[in-house]
Write a protein that holds these residues in place. Structure first.
Motif: not given
Length: 166
Positions: A109-135
């Protein structure tokens, strides 16, 4: 040495039931992860002691490079579900939500802003992979459906083979 010369069993678990690959991912040791996957043939989709896949663990430590390597080169299963029924992307989303709200991951929680940025990048990449495979799956199924569609029309006598082929 132990893997190549000593023929060590690379998927053996330690005293807390983790494999060498799970430990390397948790330590963010990408070179070690590459070696274990490419040379030692470690099982990339085997769950660790907590029920997480190697990919989920890499996503938890928010290492985008490692996540990309595991998906693109090591062929990690992005649909693998942990014991909570979540895949890697869903698990990271849950981790971020808990850290944002001061849940189980209070130190984060102390480093949430830093963590959330990297976490969103990871989530975005994985979501892109899910969409690609689903298509890809949808396109494959549509092709099969069109082939079946032609066979049904022929069987019903609605059209002849000649009208479908030319």
């Amino acid at each position: 040495f132990l893997v190549e010369e000593g023929k060590a069993e690379i998927n053996t678990r330690n005293n807390v039931q983790d494999t060498a690959l799970a430990c390397a991912v948790h330590s963010k040791a990408i070179r070690c992860v590459r070696y274990l996957v490419e040379n030692a043939k470690a099982h990339v989709n085997a769950p660790d002691s907590t029920g997480y896949s190697t990919l989920t663990r890499a996503a938890h430590v928010l290492d985008l490079d490692m996540v990309q390597y595991l998906v693109e080169d090591a062929r990690a299963d992005i649909w693998f579900r942990d014991k909570k029924g979540q895949n890697a992307r869903e698990s990271v989303a849950n981790l971020l939500e808990e850290s944002k709200n001061g849940g189980l991951y209070k130190p984060m929680k102390l480093a949430y802003k830093h963590v959330s940025g990297r976490g969103k990048e990871v989530m975005s990449y994985l979501r892109g992979c899910e969409l690609k495979i689903s298509r890809r799956v949808v396109n494959r199924e549509l092709k099969a459906l069109w082939m079946l569609h032609d066979q049904i029309l022929i069987a019903m006598g609605v059209v002849g083979i000649k009208s479908l082929t030319g």
